[in-house]
Scaffold this active site. Structure first.
Site, PDB file in Angstrom:
ATOM      1  CB  CYS A 297      46.148  58.346  52.739  1.00 42.94           C
ATOM      2  SG  CYS A 297      44.762  57.355  52.056  1.00 42.94           S
TER       3      CYS A 297
HETATM    4  N1  LIG Z   1      43.621  54.319  49.307  1.00 44.51           N
HETATM    5  C1  LIG Z   1      43.668  53.839  50.482  1.00 44.51           C
HETATM    6  O1  LIG Z   1      44.336  53.311  50.963  1.00 44.51           O
HETATM    7  C2  LIG Z   1      42.632  54.816  51.384  1.00 44.51           C
HETATM    8  C3  LIG Z   1      42.556  54.519  52.657  1.00 44.51           C
HETATM    9  C4  LIG Z   1      41.829  55.049  53.467  1.00 44.51           C
HETATM   10  C5  LIG Z   1      41.007  56.196  53.237  1.00 44.51           C
HETATM   11  N2  LIG Z   1      40.972  56.421  51.784  1.00 44.51           N
HETATM   12  C6  LIG Z   1      40.240  57.648  51.549  1.00 44.51           C
HETATM   13  O2  LIG Z   1      39.136  57.055  50.880  1.00 44.51           O
HETATM   14  C7  LIG Z   1      38.497  58.037  49.873  1.00 44.51           C
HETATM   15  C8  LIG Z   1      38.699  57.224  48.568  1.00 44.51           C
HETATM   16  O3  LIG Z   1      40.006  56.898  48.062  1.00 44.51           O
HETATM   17  P1  LIG Z   1      40.304  55.585  47.226  1.00 44.51           P
HETATM   18  O4  LIG Z   1      41.817  55.506  47.145  1.00 44.51           O
HETATM   19  O5  LIG Z   1      39.308  54.613  47.089  1.00 44.51           O
HETATM   20  O6  LIG Z   1      39.988  56.445  45.815  1.00 44.51           O
HETATM   21  P2  LIG Z   1      39.716  55.730  44.217  1.00 44.51           P
HETATM   22  O7  LIG Z   1      40.342  56.891  43.291  1.00 44.51           O
HETATM   23  O8  LIG Z   1      40.749  54.429  44.512  1.00 44.51           O
HETATM   24  O9  LIG Z   1      38.438  55.411  44.218  1.00 44.51           O
HETATM   25  C9  LIG Z   1      37.554  56.426  43.886  1.00 44.51           C
HETATM   26  C10 LIG Z   1      36.504  55.978  42.955  1.00 44.51           C
HETATM   27  O10 LIG Z   1      35.379  56.996  42.932  1.00 44.51           O
HETATM   28  C11 LIG Z   1      34.968  57.245  41.780  1.00 44.51           C
HETATM   29  N3  LIG Z   1      34.195  58.391  41.812  1.00 44.51           N
HETATM   30  C12 LIG Z   1      34.801  59.702  41.713  1.00 44.51           C
HETATM   31  N4  LIG Z   1      33.713  60.628  41.670  1.00 44.51           N
HETATM   32  C13 LIG Z   1      32.555  59.865  41.608  1.00 44.51           C
HETATM   33  C14 LIG Z   1      30.989  60.144  41.505  1.00 44.51           C
HETATM   34  N5  LIG Z   1      30.733  61.421  41.770  1.00 44.51           N
HETATM   35  N6  LIG Z   1      30.341  59.099  41.542  1.00 44.51           N
HETATM   36  C15 LIG Z   1      30.784  58.091  41.367  1.00 44.51           C
HETATM   37  N7  LIG Z   1      32.101  57.296  41.574  1.00 44.51           N
HETATM   38  C16 LIG Z   1      32.884  58.482  41.680  1.00 44.51           C
HETATM   39  C17 LIG Z   1      36.250  57.104  41.084  1.00 44.51           C
HETATM   40  O11 LIG Z   1      36.181  56.875  39.394  1.00 44.51           O
HETATM   41  C18 LIG Z   1      37.002  55.984  41.577  1.00 44.51           C
HETATM   42  O12 LIG Z   1      36.813  54.826  41.005  1.00 44.51           O
HETATM   43  C19 LIG Z   1      39.464  59.297  49.845  1.00 44.51           C
HETATM   44  O13 LIG Z   1      39.029  60.122  50.716  1.00 44.51           O
HETATM   45  C20 LIG Z   1      40.644  58.655  50.424  1.00 44.51           C
HETATM   46  O14 LIG Z   1      41.616  59.641  51.155  1.00 44.51           O
HETATM   47  C21 LIG Z   1      41.649  55.866  51.202  1.00 44.51           C
END
Ligand SMILES: NC(=O)c1ccc[n+]([C@@H]2O[C@H](COP(=O)([O-])OP(=O)(O)OC[C@H]3O[C@@H](n4cnc5c(N)ncnc54)[C@H](O)[C@@H]3O)[C@@H](O)[C@H]2O)c1
Length: 461
Positions: A297
């Site tokens: 983030c």
């Molecule tokens: N990590 C945090 O603390 C946090 C907090 C708030 C918001 N976010 C936002 O949430 C979103 C996700 O972040 P995250 O940290 O969970 O990412 P992450 O990498 O932990 O998880 C994302 C998952 O999506 C999967 N993925 C990617 N493309 C895909 C597809 N086409 N179909 C199915 N699965 C797919 C990946 O394999 C992965 O397991 C981002 O936009 C991030 O900015 C993250």
């Protein structure tokens, strides 16, 4: 606002995508299924955001199908194991055992769901601009497989306008009209990995819809999952609010990192200064310096916002400055170690804590990886210990480090180092022993003072 009248006669899939004359009935039907916890919810992306959300939705009574492209992650969840160190396996295990949470790599599983929540990454591309490839791929898949009459909500953090300009057209390409044949919302996740005080269901959730019916359905869904939903007037306001939250943190972390350097030059300890300032009961909120922010983030979101503003002809110099200050933070730490050792060539440095955040195994954009490469580029030999990260996983920014194993904690491991560098102060590390056995400890997290340990000889950085 559209009144949602429950029409029990309509079954899932009964809306004709081309000729539907009963959009209100479609919305009413889905509202009824949400109220009865009868709707199946698909979570696309079982990561740091998607997995806790899937658990919270399952605990609220919905049946969950989780879709992820990562086979290892899916196998792990399907077997009732948590792929994330901070997500308790107990709840996951029982939900999987009860058949209320399933995980798959086959997009066909989306056909079972009336509701699809998109929780995929929104990183930066090679050119340093927003890369919505995962969002496009995930929504494209959902649009192909979803049944008409369903609700799709984007949760990923992104620039204002994404849901309407990028997501909606992918659904409309199927011949659907938003608010009639399919419903569309945006609800940013506010997950704080490892925060035991605020879990997914306790955190107020912003909810917006492309139209009134979409918003009402999204509000009904999240109202069933979290303690408080906050309706937001437009998709763009919700998207922008999420960025505002995170750039607030990024700018204040940059300020703390800048204060650290300025105060150090004056012989002052920034942590002591900030602790003192934080006793003011109003108008001040402490942010702490460190080796530089990491994770998905804080290093990314200011770039999304600054990029979007530039696309509208407006510069955001404060954001640009904070991005630069935070990006330079690891370099200041490397220089501090170099200066303390009188050079890094042929020196042996033990790095503690690879994850970007205390007690979290996530190494995405972790300053630790930058520091390993920076110190090795100056001739040092760098080993690392992280109780949560036994081996460096592949990251696009540091492919050469992938697969490097960490050192197990044992007394013998502490011998033979010129310096130890604490990048992240995980629990489960004997910091007193570290100080006793390694001639120089450089601490970027104020670890010793925070834990009430003897800090004599420890250098702040
Ligand atoms: N990590 C945090 O603390 C946090 C907090 C708030 C918001 N976010 C936002 O949430 C979103 C996700 O972040 P995250 O940290 O969970 O990412 P992450 O990498 O932990 O998880 C994302 C998952 O999506 C999967 N993925 C990617 N493309 C895909 C597809 N086409 N179909 C199915 N699965 C797919 C990946 O394999 C992965 O397991 C981002 O936009 C991030 O900015 C993250």
């Amino acid at each position: 606002m559209t009144a949602l009248v429950l029409d029990q006669a309509m079954r899932p899939g009964a809306v004709d995508a081309k000729t539907s004359t009963r959009p209100a009935a479609a919305a009413a039907q889905l509202a009824g299924r949400i109220a009865a916890r009868d709707a199946t919810v698909a979570v696309v992306g079982l990561g740091h955001v998607g997995l806790p959300l899937a658990l919270a939705a399952a605990q609220a009574g919905f049946r969950i199908v989780g879709l992820d492209t990562d086979r290892g992650k899916v196998a792990c969840v399907a077997a009732g194991r948590s792929p994330l160190n901070h997500v308790e396996p107990k709840v996951l295990q029982s939900l999987v055992a009860e058949g209320r949470l399933m995980a798959a790599t086959d997009p066909g599983c989306l056909a079972e769901a009336e509701i699809v929540l998109i929780c995929v990454p929104t990183p930066l591309g090679r050119d340093g601009t927003p890369d919505l490839g995962h969002v496009r791929a995930a929504v494209g898949t959902a649009a192909r497989v979803m049944r008409p009459g369903g609700l799709l909500v984007l949760e990923s953090t992104t620039w204002p306008g994404t849901t309407r300009q990028v997501v909606a057209p992918l659904l409309e390409a199927r011949g659907w009209r938003i608010g009639e044949h399919v419903f569309l919302g945006y609800s940013p996740e506010r997950e704080d990995p490892g925060n035991a005080r605020f879990r997914t269901a306790d955190i107020p959730k912003l909810v917006a819809g492309a139209d009134d019916a979409s918003r009402q359905l999204a509000l009904a869904l999240y109202g069933a999952i979290v303690a408080r939903v906050v309706p937001v007037e437009t998709l763009e306001i919700a998207e922008a609010a999420k960025l505002a939250e995170n750039v607030f943190r990024a700018v204040n972390i940059a300020l703390a990192n800048e204060l650290k350097l300025g105060f150090a030059a004056m012989g002052l300890d920034a942590w002591q200064v900030i602790e003192a300032a934080a006793t003011k009961p109003f108008g001040y909120m402490p942010f702490w310096p460190g080796p530089g922010p990491g994770g998905h983030c804080i290093p990314v979101d200011p770039v999304y916002l600054a990029w979007a503003a530039r696309a509208h002809g407006v510069a955001m110099p404060l954001l640009d400055a904070s991005i630069a200050v935070n990006a330079a933070a690891p370099e200041h730490v490397a220089a501090r170690v170099e200066q303390a050792l009188g050079g890094l060539a042929a020196r042996r440095v033990l790095l503690l804590g690879l994850g970007y955040k205390r007690n979290i195994a996530d190494v995405r954009d972790s300053p630790a990886l930058v520091l390993i490469e920076a110190m090795e580029a100056r001739g040092a030999t760098v080993g690392f210990h992280d109780p949560l990260v036994p081996e460096i996983p592949h990251t696009p920014e540091h492919p050469a480090l992938a697969g490097r194993p960490g050192l197990a904690w044992e007394a013998a491991m502490l011998a033979g180092w010129d310096a130890a560098l604490i990048v992240t102060d995980h629990d489960g590390v004997d910091y007193a022993a570290l100080r006793a056995h390694v001639p120089l400890v450089v601490d970027t997290r104020n670890t010793y003072a925070r834990r009430g340990l003897d800090a004599s000889g420890v250098l702040g950085a």
